[in-house]
Scaffold this motif. Sequence first.
Motif, PDB file in Angstrom:
ATOM      1  N   ASP A 162       0.845  -1.222   0.000  1.00 25.92           N
ATOM      2  CA  ASP A 162       0.000   0.000   0.000  1.00 25.92           C
ATOM      3  C   ASP A 162       0.861   1.246   0.000  1.00 25.92           C
ATOM      4  OD1 ASP A 162      -2.189  -1.509  -0.035  1.00 25.92           O
ATOM      5  OD2 ASP A 162      -2.660  -1.326   2.122  1.00 25.92           O
ATOM      6  N   ARG A 222       2.264   1.879  -3.406  1.00 26.14           N
ATOM      7  CA  ARG A 222       1.228   2.421  -4.304  1.00 26.14           C
ATOM      8  C   ARG A 222       0.985   3.907  -4.014  1.00 26.14           C
ATOM      9  NH1 ARG A 222      -1.047  -2.735  -4.225  1.00 26.14           N
ATOM     10  NH2 ARG A 222      -2.187  -2.351  -2.289  1.00 26.14           N
ATOM     11  N   ARG A 264       1.370   7.145  -6.416  1.00 26.48           N
ATOM     12  CA  ARG A 264       0.258   8.095  -6.611  1.00 26.48           C
ATOM     13  C   ARG A 264       0.704   9.536  -6.309  1.00 26.48           C
ATOM     14  NH1 ARG A 264      -3.489  10.904  -4.299  1.00 26.48           N
ATOM     15  NH2 ARG A 264      -2.785  10.512  -2.182  1.00 26.48           N
TER      16      ARG A 264
END
Lengths: 69, 550
Positions: free
Chosen positions: B439, B442, B446
């Motif tokens: 996570d 990611r 982003r």
Amino acid sequence: MGARLSVFYYACIQCGVHPNGFEASTTVVLPKPNQPDYSAPKAYRLIALFNCLGKLFEKCTAQEMQFNA
Amino acid sequence: MAEKCDDVQLVALNIDKMVLTFFNVYNDSTEFTALHAIVDSEDSLPALHFVVGDFNLHHEMWDQSVAADRTKKHHVRESNQLVEVMTLQHGLQLVNEEDGPTTWRSNRTDNADYVLDLLWTRPELAPLSFEVSEDKGNSDHCPLVWELPICHRIALRATVKRGSKEGTKGRPCLISMAEKCDDVQLVALNIDKMVLTFLNVYNNSTEFTALHAIADSEDSLPALHFVVGDFNLHHKMWDQWVAADHTKKRHVRKSNQLVEVTTLQHGLQLVNEEDRLTTWRSNRTDNADYVLNSLWTWPELAPLSFEVLEDKRNSDHCPLVWELPICHRIAPWATVKRGSKEGAVMINAMRYLFSSLPEWYTDHEHVERALAQLSVDLQKIWASCAKTPDFTHHFETWWNKECNVAKRKLMGTKAHRKRTKTHLVMLRTAQAAGHGSPDNLREIVRLQTELVDTLVDLHQARTASHRATSRAKQEFFDGKISKLHEKRIWDVVPWIRAQWQQSNMLLRNRHTGQLVHETAEVAEVLADQFTPADPPPIDMTLVDEMPSAP
């Protein structure tokens, strides 16, 4: 407007009066730039602003004296 | 300098735009690695200002007992090399005196003491003071303490930035003197482009810390306009009963010092000198009342009124209230804008007024009455039509709402980009420290994408802001040019516009030398300056001599 003012001015001349209201002035005190001591009165320049109706009356009278008298 | 030798550290210190280099040395007494490293890296070293450390060497230069003590004659070659490197190659001088205090004092009592720690400096940076501290901690070496001969930055300088909130709203700026004394506070107040400084004092009645702090910091204090507080001192200057009362004769020297510091050093005068109103009124009825609180001001800023309030609340001290003799900011004059609705209304009203003037006049009194009535009516019309302009709070006069919107958007974009950057750095740090998760990765990807997008947004917001300001400027100055009349040149000349009068701008009577506060007195002083005392008589024969018109 102009007609009534001219009547008023002629009345002043005929009565031989310069009204007190024309002599009142507002004095503005302007500080002169770059003076060493601003507590001295001579570091200021006074400008007296007179009544505009009075100034117009004086101009009209001067004109009359200069060209029509 | 870890590559060459761990025992040598080069430290740079930036003080007042000047970079000082400190060379910190530990010279191993068997291999002399530090000394060799210094000699080897002579070319790569910057100009050294201070070289200090434990050199583990003996030399006559810093220890006169070397000749007599055979144990100190080891490593003569190394010590000579050190002297040569420091003095000849780096141009430094030794601060330790020949027979100065020892710097190495063994914790074992049977060992002798030596001078092993040395300080070398540039001649122009010779310390103001040098001492060997006794506080060794757990070491055998005593710390060396020296004072740099560089100017201290003035710590207590009252500055209020022009255009800042403090500057525009006249908020007081607190500049504390906490380093020296908690009982003295320096407060700066910006009123009409002038910074007034207030020194608020509580002088302890036993140690007089505040008085000492003021006397010590004389050079670093700015010009003081008001010194006020509880001084806990008696003096005949503000208490006429001192001579008669034995209890008030203590601390005469301190009260004299206070008078000297305030009057001679700072040029202040005492305000509660004449009234001698008691300012300390004990809540216990059996105690006497004293004058302990006093107010000292600049002579030019002598208060218009001074009063000791009765409302003490829970304190023994009465509050002091005084009125500053400073001019209030001139309120903008009410004007009638050209081409405005108010202007049209005013012209119509004036037209009606002039048309209602009498058609004939009986005598000169009638003329006077008519003019007086006309003046009153004109003033009424002006008062009903004129409006006080609402000046923009922004510095630039051309600034408009569009500029505000663009500027706000630019600031928002900048803040968003900063937040994104901070978040990304935090996540990257966590990832590098091994606390990452899928996570987390990611989110990093982003945020990186978002950062690129914000760069585009920032560019667009910046461009929009520039365009908005350009448009606002163009609109404003085009409007000015179109309205400008060639005969009203004073509309565009800056020096003819209203200027804010300085707060200390008080006129002085040229005969008495005293400052005047009241408007009537000011008018009198100006009339005295500009009206001639004996005007020359008007020669009316001039009119008779004038040639008549052709």
